[in-house]
Scaffold this motif. Sequence first.
Motif, PDB file in Angstrom:
ATOM      1  N   TYR A  39       9.932  35.447  13.961  1.00 25.07           N
ATOM      2  CA  TYR A  39      11.718  35.530  12.335  1.00 25.07           C
ATOM      3  C   TYR A  39      12.218  36.718  12.217  1.00 25.07           C
ATOM      4  CZ  TYR A  39       9.584  30.654  10.867  1.00 25.07           C
ATOM      5  OH  TYR A  39       8.499  29.948  11.030  1.00 25.07           O
ATOM      6  N   ASP A 144       5.748  36.532   9.729  1.00 26.99           N
ATOM      7  CA  ASP A 144       6.652  36.505  10.390  1.00 26.99           C
ATOM      8  C   ASP A 144       6.193  36.073  12.096  1.00 26.99           C
ATOM      9  OD1 ASP A 144       8.480  38.323   8.841  1.00 26.99           O
ATOM     10  OD2 ASP A 144       7.799  39.828   9.382  1.00 26.99           O
ATOM     11  N   THR A 150       2.621  30.380   6.302  1.00 26.81           N
ATOM     12  CA  THR A 150       3.720  30.397   5.831  1.00 26.81           C
ATOM     13  C   THR A 150       3.491  31.265   4.190  1.00 26.81           C
ATOM     14  OG1 THR A 150       3.694  28.090   4.524  1.00 26.81           O
ATOM     15  CG2 THR A 150       4.879  27.926   6.529  1.00 26.81           C
ATOM     16  N   LEU A 151       4.666  32.301   4.362  1.00 26.20           N
ATOM     17  CA  LEU A 151       4.557  32.593   1.845  1.00 26.20           C
ATOM     18  C   LEU A 151       3.600  31.394   1.261  1.00 26.20           C
ATOM     19  CD1 LEU A 151       8.810  33.242   2.109  1.00 26.20           C
ATOM     20  CD2 LEU A 151       7.240  35.143   2.557  1.00 26.20           C
ATOM     21  N   ALA A 211       8.629  32.893  -3.960  1.00 28.19           N
ATOM     22  CA  ALA A 211       9.363  32.417  -3.564  1.00 28.19           C
ATOM     23  C   ALA A 211      10.244  34.181  -3.882  1.00 28.19           C
ATOM     24  CB  ALA A 211      10.776  31.451  -4.864  1.00 28.19           C
ATOM     25  N   GLY A 214       9.267  36.663  -0.774  1.00 22.34           N
ATOM     26  CA  GLY A 214      10.365  36.095  -0.191  1.00 22.34           C
ATOM     27  C   GLY A 214      11.717  36.426   0.097  1.00 22.34           C
ATOM     28  N   TRP A 215      12.389  36.831  -1.270  1.00 24.13           N
ATOM     29  CA  TRP A 215      13.647  37.454  -1.393  1.00 24.13           C
ATOM     30  C   TRP A 215      13.788  38.727  -1.033  1.00 24.13           C
ATOM     31  CZ3 TRP A 215      16.401  39.212  -5.826  1.00 24.13           C
ATOM     32  CH2 TRP A 215      17.449  39.393  -5.586  1.00 24.13           C
ATOM     33  N   ARG A 219      12.490  38.319   3.597  1.00 20.94           N
ATOM     34  CA  ARG A 219      12.262  36.459   4.108  1.00 20.94           C
ATOM     35  C   ARG A 219      12.863  35.676   4.388  1.00 20.94           C
ATOM     36  NH1 ARG A 219       9.843  41.343   5.790  1.00 20.94           N
ATOM     37  NH2 ARG A 219       7.991  40.972   7.484  1.00 20.94           N
ATOM     38  N   THR A 220      13.398  35.653   2.988  1.00 16.93           N
ATOM     39  CA  THR A 220      14.444  34.541   2.452  1.00 16.93           C
ATOM     40  C   THR A 220      15.599  34.671   2.377  1.00 16.93           C
ATOM     41  OG1 THR A 220      13.623  34.287   0.124  1.00 16.93           O
ATOM     42  CG2 THR A 220      12.318  33.267   2.031  1.00 16.93           C
ATOM     43  N   ASN A 221      16.485  34.196   2.013  1.00 14.89           N
ATOM     44  CA  ASN A 221      18.202  34.241   1.519  1.00 14.89           C
ATOM     45  C   ASN A 221      18.140  33.991   0.027  1.00 14.89           C
ATOM     46  OD1 ASN A 221      18.514  31.826   1.065  1.00 14.89           O
ATOM     47  ND2 ASN A 221      19.900  31.852   2.821  1.00 14.89           N
ATOM     48  N   SER A 223      15.969  31.232  -1.386  1.00 15.48           N
ATOM     49  CA  SER A 223      15.948  29.790  -1.663  1.00 15.48           C
ATOM     50  C   SER A 223      15.185  29.285  -2.742  1.00 15.48           C
ATOM     51  CB  SER A 223      15.889  28.883  -0.129  1.00 15.48           C
ATOM     52  OG  SER A 223      14.432  29.999   0.438  1.00 15.48           O
TER      53      SER A 223
END
Length: 237
Positions: A39, A144, A150-151, A211, A214-215, A219-221, A223
């Motif tokens: 990732y 990754d 996963t997260l 979440a 993750g941001w 690791r995320t945008n 979401s």
Amino acid sequence: MTTPATTPVHDTELLRSATGHLLAAAAGLTAAEAAEPSYLPGWTRAHVLTHLARNADALVNVLAGEPMYASAEARDADIARGAGRSPEALADDVRTSAARLERAFAALGDEEWNRTVTLRNGVTDLASSLPFRRWIEVELHHVDLGAGYTLEDLPGAFVDRELANMARRFAGHPDIPVAVELRAEDGRSWRTGAAEPGGEGPFVVAGSPVALVGWLTGRTNGSGLSARGSLPALPAL
């Protein structure tokens, strides 16, 4: 004062468990899977595993009073060179380097845990921070790999501490021009970004701790998060 749940010795135990889960994932990779993209842009799973091994050795260097890496170029070259190995060699490298780091941690007494060490780019911290720093590396890079972890699989205790850690890291950061309030679904909140909120108050970003982590860690945008507008851009880690 450090509580028993956050002592470096206890963090080392948590790190050992996380490393075991990572090694199980690494051992299950085929040669084709190890060569597939992770990732992380531009890195295969083999690159990620090689980085984790060299990061363990770099922390051993830090504890010995030496630079983490000879240079940024040498670090990148070591990762690129190691990424062409077999899954067996990759897993063995992660295992043996982790064992070297664990022995280095085990050799530290109370006074040594409390001494200041120098990391990359001149960053300094206490030696007692290193087991948690390494735990971050292992957990996030396990995600990754893109190999089923996963997260959502991150331990709750890790998520809570990494969320607070990232809020501290970005607090007052010159590249975040707005004051940000992170709100978890359970009612907890953290402030980060600019110190002074504007007339409308801090920019609130709400969602689950996972979440938010993750941001914050890229690791995320974003979401799964809610806000009154577009989320602010965060500095690269």
